[in-house]
Each structure stands twice: as structure tokens, then as C-alpha cells.
Enzyme design. Structure first.
Site, PDB file in Angstrom:
ATOM      1  N   LYS A  67       0.949  -3.339   4.809  1.00  0.00           N
ATOM      2  CA  LYS A  67       0.039  -4.073   3.934  1.00  0.00           C
ATOM      3  C   LYS A  67       0.750  -5.033   2.989  1.00  0.00           C
ATOM      4  O   LYS A  67       1.822  -4.765   2.477  1.00  0.00           O
ATOM      5  CB  LYS A  67      -0.803  -3.086   3.100  1.00  0.00           C
ATOM      6  CG  LYS A  67      -1.888  -2.386   3.884  1.00  0.00           C
ATOM      7  CD  LYS A  67      -2.879  -3.322   4.547  1.00  0.00           C
ATOM      8  CE  LYS A  67      -3.859  -3.894   3.555  1.00  0.00           C
ATOM      9  NZ  LYS A  67      -4.833  -2.900   3.100  1.00  0.00           N
TER      10      LYS A  67
ATOM     11  N   SER B 286       0.854  -1.183   0.000  1.00  0.00           N
ATOM     12  CA  SER B 286       0.000   0.000   0.000  1.00  0.00           C
ATOM     13  C   SER B 286       0.889   1.231   0.000  1.00  0.00           C
ATOM     14  O   SER B 286       1.962   1.230   0.607  1.00  0.00           O
ATOM     15  CB  SER B 286      -0.883  -0.011   1.248  1.00  0.00           C
ATOM     16  OG  SER B 286      -1.275   1.310   1.575  1.00  0.00           O
TER      17      SER B 286
ATOM     18  N   GLU C  66      -7.221 -10.514  -6.623  1.00  0.00           N
ATOM     19  CA  GLU C  66      -8.340  -9.563  -6.732  1.00  0.00           C
ATOM     20  C   GLU C  66      -8.616  -9.265  -8.197  1.00  0.00           C
ATOM     21  O   GLU C  66      -9.761  -9.076  -8.604  1.00  0.00           O
ATOM     22  CB  GLU C  66      -8.021  -8.285  -5.959  1.00  0.00           C
ATOM     23  CG  GLU C  66      -7.976  -8.510  -4.449  1.00  0.00           C
ATOM     24  CD  GLU C  66      -7.428  -7.321  -3.696  1.00  0.00           C
ATOM     25  OE1 GLU C  66      -7.790  -6.176  -4.030  1.00  0.00           O
ATOM     26  OE2 GLU C  66      -6.615  -7.529  -2.774  1.00  0.00           O
TER      27      GLU C  66
END
Ligand code: ARG
Length: 459
Positions: free
Chosen positions: A282, A276, A289
Site C-alpha cells: 500500500k 499500511s 485524505e
């Protein structure tokens, strides 16, 4: 000169051209188009529509054009409406007016149907190899985890212990069906429409069966009116890819979930994780995804194209030109996705300890009921008794294995000292030896079947 300008006094409007021209996307059919034309030239020479000498000139010209495409030096012109007109325009430039004889008895309707089938047939072979690679990665990963026990879920609630190999291989079989569907579609689409003309067939003595064979098709179409507008092969391929996307999306969802620290079952390799820009801790499963997200467009292309087809009157209609962008995009999407998913699976780290820690004795409630069943209690009654044990252990806040045998006996006199043997996750898994079950020995034969499938069914 446009190919069909004779009956018009005015040139086509620029905005209409921008809407109508398909060259920006159908240029991908260049090789198939030239290949089809070379065989078509032979077929009409054979039918004595053109002389052998004319056919030779045409074929020499087409070979030069093929070479220009292969070297990527073919120059398109703004007047080229689609790949078919571009090739014909260039042919006449290269060999002169005799090039204008090539299209005799042929329509772009049977031509485009032929080109596109040839293109899809090619792509299916390529996709099949990619799917196979993913299957091989699933097998290799499963081989490492024949004895790794993890919670299995239904309704996303912990259900029963399973082996991690069993989880991984469940996706292998989805992909088996996808490959079978692709092969099935492949055989059905292996039919040549060439020689159907615009709709009614050709008045020339073209040997369509030979032409089909020379083009590499299995057979030729039986009805010219159907042949020019049949896009079942596009719809079927879109469906197979949409369903395969759905499978990849489900795999993706599991991987995303299991890599969440709340589960901590698996970790994606650094090369296939993303961070991130704001939150330094992260570790995101972006490739998965994207697999889940892109499945939306695969399904979209299928529903979009079926909607295009559903109201069409007989014969070719320009609506059919919508087939290409939809299928090009679905094929490209899947072709881009598969190698990444394969690499994610190949490099996935399964965390045996975390998986084991996530096992709670509740997952053995079914086994506890089976214990009573083995002592002659009807399953329905056993289910009820164990339900009471579950409630009791929850109220006392202790797992099954910490209860006294006497406590069990308040629910059924059939409980005995040996009840404690039920509370062993490995033993629970090892009991499921029936074919297709999760026991390592059953998964071992599943693996053998999977390996056998991979070695036999290569396209
Ligand atoms: N670009 C057209 C397509 O992709 C080629 C066929 C055109 N046929 C016609 N009659 N205008 O469908």
C-alpha cells in the site's frame, strides 16, 4: 477577587466556572489584549479620566506583563475567568490599586471584540502567505507540464484531452478567489469597536478615531450596540476557510484518484505517502485524505457558529464566546494543512506515459463533430452523425482511426481522407487556443497571468 463580585454573596459554583471560563482558549489573545490596553490607557489619559502619571504607571505595568507573556513566564491563577481578567488582576499585583483605573469606561464586551479582531487580522496575513506558497507550487508544477496531455473528465467520465498544466492551474484560480475573499474580509473587519463600552458607548471624552488608528485599525465603528455584538468578521473568516477547505478537498480528491493504480497518473513523494500496517504494497495518499476529511470540520465550524448567531437578541450575549474555539480551530486546521498540501504538490510526480495511455479516441468525438461543423454541418446534426460513428466503432470494436474512410462516409458524405487528422490528441489540445483554453499557448498566457497575480497581490 473576581472582577464583578460586588453584588454577589456567594462565590460562583465550580461547575459553572468550568463551563463559563474562557481562559483555557482565549489566553491566545494575550498579546492583543495587552496591546489594546496600552492604547486604551493613553486614550483615557488623553480624555483626562486618569492622569498622565497614572497612565505611565499602567503602561509600565502592562509592558512588564507583555514581557512575561513573551517570555512565557506569566502565571495564570485558577481565579482568572478569561484573558482580560487575568491581565487586569496581574496589573493590580504589579502596580497596585491604580491598575484598577484602566477599565474605566471600558467593558469586556468592546475589549474582547477588539482583541479578537486584532488577532484575526494578524492570522489573515499569515494564512495569505501560506496560500500564496501553494499557488507558487501549482505554478511551478504546471510549468513542467505545459505539453503533458491527459484525459479531462466531466461526470468523472473521460471527456476531452487537456494539458496537465491546465488541470493544475484550475486550482490556482480557486485559491485566487479565496485570497481575494480573505482580503475583502480583512478590510471589512478593520474597524475598531473599542470605546463602545458595554453597549451604549462611553461617557468619557475618548477620541475613538485616534484610538482606532493607534491600534492599527483603518477606522472605528459607528454604532456601539452593533459593535459589541458584531461577529460578522468571525463568520466571514469561517466561511472563507470552509470554502478554501472545499477547494483543497476537491484537489485532494483528484490527487487521491489519479494516484490510484487504476489511473496511475501521478505519484506522491515517499515523504508524503503513508503505508499500511498490514498490506505491504500500500501507498496511501493520507495527507490528501486529511485535507478532504478536515474540510468537514471547517464547514462544521461555520454552520455551528451561524447557528449560534441567528437567534441572538441585540447587544452582547455570552453565546458569542463560542466564536473563539470555532475560529481558532479553523485557522489552526488550515495552517497545518496548507504547508503539507504545498509540499505534496511541489513533490508530485506526473507520469506522462500513463496519462497518455489513458487517452482513448472517444475523447476526440467532439473534435470529429467539429470537423463536420467546419464543413458546414449544423452542430446538432454533426453531434448525431458522430454519435452513430461512435456506435459503429464500438460495435466493430476498433478505434476511430482504424475505420475506413468509406465507413465514415456511410454516415456523412462530407467525411474525407483528411478525417484521419482529427485523431491526434496533441492536435486536439493545441486547437483550444481561445483565451482560457487548454492549448499550451493559451496555458502559457494563463501562466503569465498567474505569475503576475502572485507578484502583485502580496498583502
Ligand atoms: N470571555 C468573554 C467572551 O469571550 C469576554 C466578554 C465577557 N463579557 C461579559 N459581559 N461577560 O466573549
Amino acid at each position: 477577587m473576581a472582577l464583578w463580585g460586588g453584588r454577589f454573596q456567594e462565590p460562583t459554583d465550580g461547575d459553572l466556572r468550568a463551563l463559563n471560563d474562557s481562559l483555557p482558549f482565549d489566553r491566545r489573545l494575550a498579546l492583543q489584549d495587552v496591546h489594546g490596553s496600552i492604547h486604551y490607557a493613553r486614550a483615557i489619559a488623553d480624555a483626562e479620566v486618569i492622569t498622565t502619571d497614572e497612565a505611565e504607571q499602567i503602561i509600565t505595568g502592562l509592558r512588564q506583563i507583555l514581557d512575561e507573556f513573551e517570555r512565557e513566564v506569566f502565571e495564570f491563577q485558577t481565579s482568572d475567568e478569561d484573558i482580560h481578567t487575568a491581565v487586569e488582576r496581574r496589573l493590580i499585583e504589579v502596580i497596585g490599586q491604580v491598575g484598577g483605573k484602566l477599565h474605566t469606561g471600558r467593558s469586556r464586551n468592546d475589549q474582547v471584540a477588539t482583541d479578537f479582531r486584532l488577532w484575526v487580522i494578524d492570522q489573515i496575513t499569515r494564512l495569505d502567505v501560506q496560500i500564496r506558497d501553494l499557488q507558487a507550487a501549482l505554478i511551478a508544477q504546471a510549468e513542467q507540464h505545459l505539453h503533458t496531455v491527459m484525459p479531462g473528465y466531466t461526470h468523472l467520465q473521460p471527456a476531452q484531452p487537456i494539458t496537465a498544466a491546465h488541470w493544475l492551474l484550475s486550482f490556482f484560480w480557486m485559491l485566487v478567489r479565496d485570497r481575494e475573499r480573505l482580503q475583502d474580509a480583512y478590510h471589512r473587519m478593520n474597524v475598531s469597536p473599542l470605546g463602545s463600552g458595554a453597549l451604549a458607548g462611553t461617557p468619557f471624552a475618548i477620541k475613538r478615531d485616534e484610538l482606532a488608528q493607534n491600534l492599527g485599525f483603518i477606522t472605528y465603528s459607528q454604532n456601539s450596540l452593533d459593535a459589541v455584538s458584531d461577529r460578522d468578521f468571525v463568520a466571514e473568516t469561517l466561511f472563507v476557510l470552509a470554502l478554501m477547505g472545499t477547494h483543497l478537498s476537491r484537489l485532494a480528491e483528484d490527487v487521491i484518484l489519479y494516484s490510484n493504480p487504476a489511473f496511475g497518473f501521478i505519484q506522491l513523494d515517499d515523504r508524503y505517502s503513508t503505508g499500511s500496517s498490514l498490506m505491504p504494497q500500500k501507498r496511501n495518499a493520507d495527507p490528501m485524505e486529511l485535507a478532504r476529511g478536515k474540510t468537514g470540520r471547517l464547514i462544521g465550524h461555520l454552520t455551528g457558529f451561524l447557528t449560534t448567531l441567528k437567534g441572538l437578541p441585540s447587544g452582547y450575549n455570552k453565546d458569542l464566546q463560542e466564536d473563539k474555539e470555532a475560529l481558532f480551530d479553523s485557522v489552526d486546521t488550515v495552517a497545518k494543512l496548507l504547508p503539507v498540501i504545498t509540499a505534496v504538490i511541489a513533490t508530485l510526480k506526473l507520469n506522462r506515459d500513463q496519462m497518455h495511455q489513458a487517452l482513448s479516441e472517444d475523447l476526440l468525438a467532439t473534435d470529429l463533430a467539429d470537423y463536420l461543423v467546419r464543413k458546414g454541418v449544423p452542430f446538432r446534426q454533426a453531434h448525431h452523425v458522430v454519435g452513430q460513428v461512435v456506435r459503429h466503432s464500438a460495435m466493430r470494436g476498433v478505434p476511430f482511426s482504424q475505420l475506413e474512410v468509406s465507413e465514415f462516409q456511410t454516415f456523412s458524405p462530407l467525411f474525407d481522407q483528411d478525417v484521419l487528422e482529427v485523431f491526434d490528441f496533441r492536435a486536439a489540445v493545441e486547437k483550444r487556443v481561445a483565451l482560457g483554453g487548454t492549448a499550451p499557448s493559451a496555458v502559457q498566457s494563463q501562466l503569465e497571468a498567474a505569475r503576475k497575480y502572485l507578484s502583485h497581490l502580496i498583502n
